[in-house]
Design an enzyme around this catalytic site. Structure first.
Site, PDB file in Angstrom:
ATOM      1  CD1 TRP A 101      -1.934  -2.236   2.004  1.00 30.54           C
ATOM      2  CD2 TRP A 101      -2.791  -1.550   0.048  1.00 30.54           C
ATOM      3  NE1 TRP A 101      -2.837  -3.180   1.579  1.00 30.54           N
ATOM      4  CE2 TRP A 101      -3.376  -2.793   0.392  1.00 30.54           C
ATOM      5  CE3 TRP A 101      -3.178  -0.943  -1.147  1.00 30.54           C
ATOM      6  CZ2 TRP A 101      -4.327  -3.431  -0.417  1.00 30.54           C
ATOM      7  CZ3 TRP A 101      -4.128  -1.560  -1.947  1.00 30.54           C
ATOM      8  CH2 TRP A 101      -4.680  -2.789  -1.580  1.00 30.54           C
ATOM      9  CG  ASP A 168      -3.093   4.103   4.437  1.00 29.99           C
ATOM     10  OD1 ASP A 168      -4.154   3.984   5.072  1.00 29.99           O
ATOM     11  OD2 ASP A 168      -2.805   3.389   3.449  1.00 29.99           O
ATOM     12  CE  LYS A 192      -8.035  -2.345   5.191  1.00 27.90           C
ATOM     13  NZ  LYS A 192      -8.395  -3.464   4.327  1.00 27.90           N
TER      14      LYS A 192
HETATM   15  C1  PLP Z   1      -3.320   0.103   4.710  1.00 30.03           C
HETATM   16  C2  PLP Z   1      -4.191   0.161   3.495  1.00 30.03           C
HETATM   17  N1  PLP Z   1      -4.203   1.283   2.742  1.00 30.03           N
HETATM   18  C3  PLP Z   1      -4.965   1.380   1.641  1.00 30.03           C
HETATM   19  C4  PLP Z   1      -5.743   0.322   1.197  1.00 30.03           C
HETATM   20  C5  PLP Z   1      -6.561   0.471  -0.042  1.00 30.03           C
HETATM   21  O1  PLP Z   1      -7.852   0.760   0.275  1.00 30.03           O
HETATM   22  P1  PLP Z   1      -9.040   0.784  -0.785  1.00 30.03           P
HETATM   23  O2  PLP Z   1      -9.265  -0.626  -1.243  1.00 30.03           O
HETATM   24  O3  PLP Z   1     -10.168   1.355   0.006  1.00 30.03           O
HETATM   25  O4  PLP Z   1      -8.640   1.666  -1.918  1.00 30.03           O
HETATM   26  C6  PLP Z   1      -5.774  -0.855   1.968  1.00 30.03           C
HETATM   27  C7  PLP Z   1      -6.633  -1.980   1.549  1.00 30.03           C
HETATM   28  O5  PLP Z   1      -6.671  -3.043   2.118  1.00 30.03           O
HETATM   29  C8  PLP Z   1      -4.962  -0.943   3.124  1.00 30.03           C
HETATM   30  O6  PLP Z   1      -4.950  -2.056   3.870  1.00 30.03           O
END
Ligand code: PLP
Length: 357
Positions: A101, A168, A192
């Site tokens: 990510w 994030d 989550k």
């Molecule tokens: C830490 C983290 N950031 C970003 C994301 C991406 O999120 P999205 O699927 O809502 O774009 C995730 C998805 O699991 C994640 O675990």
């Protein structure tokens, strides 16, 4: 009622009480004769819920008044782009590469300038959180990923740096107390720890917002969301409503400190089994970087891993297969996962080892 032990990585388990409450008032929200998803987002009922959600979040996270709270669609992935589009205004932007990510966020930033890795854990398949960061001159901000969902690592202490920090928190928001003042911007997809997919919570310092680029299309501009209280266009009404209910639930549990104690206890149940297994279960994350949210481990062979996941499923343990990049198993023990579920899984792990060692 046949509810499974839900260890899904996201979307993931919701508190049962929240689901039941939503179900009970789904057809007739506060005597309006309609569902919350059937009414205008300009109605007084919706407006009250919208404002209360922000107030609850501010209270639970102790968000100072000089921070805006925004609701944005597009998931964490749109935040990878928006953070850079708004705030990558100097020559460089720094990214802590702690996994997939983080890397995706950095890839978006490369559209706007020289994004670089301030640190990386790629040498050991992201099994640890790096302790040393190197920042270049003229760096707009440092971006970090508080919890690395795929690898099961989590920042224990956040870095002290002299540039704005963007974080994030998609997979650990409200799972433990954090000092919001350390961050210029926090974002977290709800799916989550906070509710269903469809809304991202953004917490941004007003003074930082003033440094954002002003020439962006409105849907990409944080300032536009702030100016319109996240009501420039139709907000994700249902997702915000479920976040509202989840925040009430967190408050009823005793707030973030109580939730954090519960999360520590839950994760410990599983890590204790891993540590006492004499190597039958091998944790992926280094002990000092272990996540309370995602617990990653391997069994001696891939065959055993497959069998463990299949056996687990028969016993009602859902979502314990690892991400393909790490393999093995991943147990996600987000806020709504009960201690009872973790205890049952820990017992199953012990039993499985005794049978297959
Ligand atoms: C830490 C983290 N950031 C970003 C994301 C991406 O999120 P999205 O699927 O809502 O774009 C995730 C998805 O699991 C994640 O675990």
């Amino acid at each position: 009622m046949d509810r499974v032990y839900n260890f899904n990585a996201g979307p993931s388990a919701m508190p049962l009480e929240v689901l039941q409450e939503a179900q009970a008032e789904f057809l007739n929200y506060k005597n309006t004769g309609m569902s919350i998803i059937e009414m205008s987002h300009r109605s007084p009922e919706y407006a009250a819920m919208h404002a209360e959600t922000k107030a609850l979040l501010r209270e639970l996270m102790e968000i100072p008044e000089d921070y805006e709270i925004l609701f944005i669609q597009g998931g964490g992935s749109l935040q990878f782009l928006m953070t850079a589009a708004n705030f990558f205004t100097n020559k460089h932007a720094a990214y802590a590469n702690t996994g997939v990510w983080a890397k995706k966020a950095m890839a978006e930033a490369k559209r706007f300038g020289e994004a670089y890795e301030a640190c990386t854990s790629a040498d050991k398949n992201h099994s640890y959180i790096p302790q040393r960061l190197e920042l270049k001159p003229d760096t707009s901000y440092l971006h970090i990923t508080a919890n690395n969902t795929i690898y099961g690592t989590e920042w224990q202490d956040f870095p002290d740096v002299n540039v704005p920090v963007i974080c994030d928190m998609s997979s650990d928001i409200l799972s433990r107390p954090v000092d919001v003042k350390k961050f210029s911007l926090i974002y977290a997809g709800a799916q989550k720890n906070l509710g269903p997919a469809g809304v991202v919570i953004v917490i941004v310092k007003k003074a930082f917002l003033e440094t954002a680029r002003a020439d962006l299309p409105p849907m990409l501009s944080y300032q536009n969301y702030a100016d319109n209280d996240s009501l420039y266009n139709t907000p994700p009404v249902f997702a915000i409503y479920m976040v509202n209910k989840t925040l009430h639930w967190i408050k009823a549990q005793g707030g973030v400190n109580a939730i954090a104690a519960r999360n520590r206890e839950k994760a410990q149940l599983i890590y204790d089994v891993i540590d006492a297994s004499r190597g039958f279960y091998r944790g992926h994350a280094e002990k000092t970087s272990r996540s309370l949210m995602n617990i990653t481990f391997n069994l001696p062979t891939q065959e055993l891993e497959k069998d463990f996941i299949a056996e687990g499923k028969k016993r009602g343990f859902i979502g314990i297969g690892g991400h393909r990049l790490v393999g093995g198993c991943r147990v996600s023990a987000y806020n709504a996962v009960t201690p009872e579920a973790c205890r049952a899984l820990a017992d199953f792990m012990k039993e499985y080892q005794a049978k297959h060692e």
